[in-house]
Every structure is written in structure tokens, then in C-alpha cells.
Design an enzyme around this catalytic site. Sequence first.
Site, PDB file in Angstrom:
ATOM      1  N   HIS A  48      55.840  78.696  68.923  1.00  0.00           N
ATOM      2  CA  HIS A  48      56.337  77.598  68.324  1.00  0.00           C
ATOM      3  C   HIS A  48      56.347  76.087  68.740  1.00  0.00           C
ATOM      4  O   HIS A  48      56.127  75.242  68.931  1.00  0.00           O
ATOM      5  CB  HIS A  48      57.428  78.327  68.424  1.00  0.00           C
ATOM      6  CG  HIS A  48      58.065  78.845  67.513  1.00  0.00           C
ATOM      7  ND1 HIS A  48      58.871  79.861  67.766  1.00  0.00           N
ATOM      8  CD2 HIS A  48      58.274  78.893  66.100  1.00  0.00           C
ATOM      9  CE1 HIS A  48      59.033  80.537  67.025  1.00  0.00           C
ATOM     10  NE2 HIS A  48      59.121  80.009  65.559  1.00  0.00           N
ATOM     11  N   CYS A  88      39.927  73.690  57.821  1.00  0.00           N
ATOM     12  CA  CYS A  88      40.449  73.044  57.822  1.00  0.00           C
ATOM     13  C   CYS A  88      41.264  73.625  59.630  1.00  0.00           C
ATOM     14  O   CYS A  88      42.308  73.734  59.911  1.00  0.00           O
ATOM     15  CB  CYS A  88      41.139  73.134  57.463  1.00  0.00           C
ATOM     16  SG  CYS A  88      41.550  74.968  56.436  1.00  0.00           S
TER      17      CYS A  88
HETATM   18  C1  PEP Z   1      42.120  79.128  60.250  1.00  0.00           C
HETATM   19  O1  PEP Z   1      42.062  80.008  60.035  1.00  0.00           O
HETATM   20  O2  PEP Z   1      41.680  78.098  60.324  1.00  0.00           O
HETATM   21  C2  PEP Z   1      43.201  78.435  59.145  1.00  0.00           C
HETATM   22  C3  PEP Z   1      43.623  77.329  59.252  1.00  0.00           C
HETATM   23  O3  PEP Z   1      44.248  79.356  58.769  1.00  0.00           O
HETATM   24  P1  PEP Z   1      45.455  79.340  59.696  1.00  0.00           P
HETATM   25  O4  PEP Z   1      45.679  78.947  61.259  1.00  0.00           O
HETATM   26  O5  PEP Z   1      46.966  79.321  58.367  1.00  0.00           O
HETATM   27  O6  PEP Z   1      45.290  80.974  60.064  1.00  0.00           O
END
Ligand code: PEP
Length: 572
Positions: free
Chosen positions: A199, A495
Site C-alpha cells: 500500500h 505496461c
Molecule cells: C504486470 O504483471 O506487469 C502487470 C502490468 O499487471 P499487474 O501488475 O496488475 O499484475
Amino acid sequence: MTTTDEAPAAGTVLHGAGVGRGAAVGPVVRVRPAPAVAGDAPVVRDGAPVAAADLPDAVAAAFADVAAALRDQAGRAEGTVAEVLGATAMMADDPALRDQVLTAVRGGEPPVAAVDAAVGAFAAVFEQAGGYLAERVTDLRSVRDRVVARLAGLPAPGVPELREPSVVVARDLAPADTAALDLARVLALVTEEGGPTGHTAIIAGQNGIPCVVRATGATALAEGTDVAVDAAAGTVTVAPDAAQRAALAARAEAARALEADTDPGATADGHPVALLANIGTAEDAERLAGAAVEGVGLFRTEVLFLGRQQAPTVDEQATAYARVLRALGPDRKVVVRTLDAGADKPLAFANLHPEENPALGVRGYRLVRSAPELLADQLTALARAGAETGTEPWVMAPMVATPAEARAFAAAVREAGLRTAGVMVEVPAAALRAGAVLDEVDFVSLGTNDLAQYTMAADRLRGELVDLLDAWQPAVLDLVAATARAGAGRPVGVCGESASDPLMALVLTGLGVTSLSMSPAALPAVRFALRRHTLEQCRGMAEAALAVADPAAARAAVAGLLEPEVRAALAV
Ligand code: PEP
Ligand code: MG
């Protein structure tokens, strides 16, 4: 390593994991620790001990008061802070926890001991479950501390009022603590525990506050001591000297200066790389309304589902999605990820059976096997939001491993009346077969957080494995390169957190990635680095990173190829 109680001397440098790239100098304010109350301590109300017969009522009232106070704070907070506070309030309101305590108290157990025992038992179950639930143990303990303080007639533990801009230092910060912070007076956050996905890190990232987590020795810092927090370096320097202060101030000023450039993302020679934002809520999207962001590359929709006993209805979802689409407007793309439940994000109504290895279990897109209606409803809601706002979202599925899954997802998306379907590449199998996956969908987006976890077989929530989880690991880079190569002109975004590292952003561009999505605060430095190197330079950096054997060498090789102006501005 263990912590010492002795305050570290001037000049001592504590090391941890930095969140973001910011830096700040200021006095330490320590978060009020949990009340030290013995298990058999008397319960006090209005200064007087409570009679034995009234203890169950007093305990029930303490839980209710704590839940009400948390809900109240949630009502005054916004976005993710409000969501996590609401979830903590629900924990204080949880009848299973309260009833376990009440049963023990009615059986004659002293209330404080009963609260300790019940919370201990719940925490053990959460820790065993791992992932998202294990991270919620901090919230559970915060509920315990608040209830115990209430029972003992003590002030609530947590953050004292900040009278001046300060560096807040804690063992770990529960969302309740963070929500009590006057963020305008928080120069930086430092925690001894917690992880880069906890968090504290999320809230710091969202608010652009420099943060260092897992800073060994931080809890021994003396109240009022000046410290210099450098998130880019992951360091906390005790009583920095004038030169150190000046260097950090210059860095902070340079970081602010980068925000002036609001042009779209592109290399020095004009090769476009879309710079997008990661969001979790409609409020996050609304904050982007006037920002120099080309769109949303990852909308983590599970935030809308967390802490619920039932999935939100199609109507409720459509309203939330429409808010996001409206906030971004008709000219900016919004990539919505369908529900990524399971493993680090378990949902009561989706993950019905405990799994021994939840990260390898029925999570993400795989939920379509056991709860197909969740995906169907979500796609219906997204199509409705698209029709209502006139802005059609791009839709992608998490945790896809095979071309067949990608094909089935794309078919479901089109059946719902949406046109642009993609999948995340975060499982090595999908990266290795990215060409075949891309033949089924319109785009892919690399989730490097999970891709690193699955490539390196290292739980992404285990802070001590942070070296293995490094996206600079050559094996992870190889899979990113293979995916980008397979793109062959089709959109391949990133991402995961790695997109927010300016040096990595250059490498990703050199590998052929077409968009980078990150927390909005990270964007100016990435834009700056990108605009000062040509595509050819980026390709050279990618080659250099792939040519070496370990993550540190890869980063150093790229750092050596940076334009001097960028090296200086980013203090590489
Ligand atoms: C990832 O796994 O890089 C991603 C962007 O998704 P999350 O962090 O939500 O699993
Ligand atoms: Mg992921």
C-alpha cells in the site's frame, strides 16, 4: 538483517527499494507504534474499568467504533486511498473476526488477549494464502492495534499530526495510517518493511511522493533528525551534509523542470512511442483530464471488484467504465484489462477454492473456465460504456498463455460488440509464441511484473527476491525482445513497472515496443530520455543490454550509452 535500537549516526546511509525517482530532505516523524498492552489489561471506558458482564458489549462497541472511524476516513479520502480504507473498515466490521473474539470473551478470556489471538489466527491464514491476502495482513494488524487501543482507553495508534513538511517513517504503513496523512506535508515516506507492491508504495507512486521501502534500520531513526530520501537510488541518508542537500535539491529541481515538456512521446528523430498511464479507478482517470498523457495503457479493473462479496452489476460496471472513457475524451485511447483475479488479487466470488499455488492456478483469463459470466458481464458493461460515451475501449485479457486462449478471448470481445481485442504477455509461453498469439488479436501488452515472476520463478511479492524479479534480467529481456520482434508492425506495448524506468524505456523502444504505460508521475523522465536519443541509439542500447550476462551489467551498459545531458539530469 536485524534492526538496532540505536539511532544511526550522521552520514549513515540506509538502503532499501526506491519507489519512483523523487528525492527530498526533511525531519523524521515516526508513526505511533502499536499500543503495548498486556493481554489481561483491563478494559477502560470513560476512564473507568468496565464490569465483567459488560465486556462483550464493550468489545463489540470497540470494533464498531474502529470500523466507523475508518469508514469516516474513507469518506474523506479519494481514489485508491478510499478503496483500501473501505476494505480495512470491512475487516474491522467482519462478523467472523468479531464473533471469534466475542465467543472467547464470553468464555472468560480477557478481551485484549482474545483480540490478539483472533487476529493472529486470521493473519496466519492470510499469510498462508500468500499474495494479495498476505499483503492485507498489515491492514488486519492495524485493525487489531486500533481495537486494542480503544479497549485500553489509549489514543489511536498511527501518524501524529504533521506540523511541518516531514519525512514519515514507519515499520510499515497500513492504508489507515496513510489515509491519516496530510499528504501536502509529506516530503517522503520510508518504511522498514513492506514491498514495492504494498500500500505504501502504491499510494506514494500515485501521489508522486518519494518513497523507500524495506529500508533496513529505518525504525531506529530519531524523531526530528533530518534525512535525505533518494527514491531513485533507494537510499536514506542520515543528517546529510550541505553538499548532499544541494545535490538532491538540484535533482528535485531538474525533475520538476522535466514536466514542462508536454509533447507526445517520440525519439529524437521522431519515431513515435505512445506514453500512457496506468490507472485503477475512475478517479485516477479524472486526474488525467488535463495531463500530458496520450491515453491509458492499463486500466486495472479489479480495483472495482476488490473487497466485494459479489461482483458489481453490469450497470455499476458500465457507469464506472463510462466515467473513465469520458475523463479521457474521444481522442485518447483507453486499454481496459478484464478482471485479473486470483493469486495476488483474490476475490471471494471468483476464487472459490483455495489453491496450493495460486500464482500458477486459476487466475486472470483462466477464470473463464470456472466463472465465465464474470467475463461476459464485464464485456457487456464495457460495450455499453463505449456506446454511451462514443469512445470505444481497447480490451485486453490478463494471464493468457496460448494462442487458443487469445482466439477465444478475441471472439468473446467481438461477440460483445467491441472491436479491439488484445492480450497481456506476462507468461513466458505467450512471449515465446507471441507471433501466433498476435495472429489472434489486435495488440499485445507486456506485463513485465508477472513476466519476471514467471520467467525467474520468483514470487513478485517477496521483497527478498527483488534481485531475481529485476526486469533487467537478461532472460526477461530476451522474452520481451522475442515478443517485440513478433510484433512486426502490430502494437506491442509494455505496461509493467519496467516501463517507468527511463533507461529501460530506451531499451524497450530499441527492441521495437510501440507504447509505454506507467504511473503518471514517472512519465516526464521517460519522455525526456526518449526525446534525447534516436531510434538507432535505442537499438544500440537494446543490443548492449542483451549482450551481457546479468542485470547490473545490462543497466550499466545502457547507462554508458546515454547522452551526457540525460545522464546528468537523471543522476544515472
Ligand atoms: C504486470 O504483471 O506487469 C502487470 C502490468 O499487471 P499487474 O501488475 O496488475 O499484475
Ligand atoms: Mg500482471
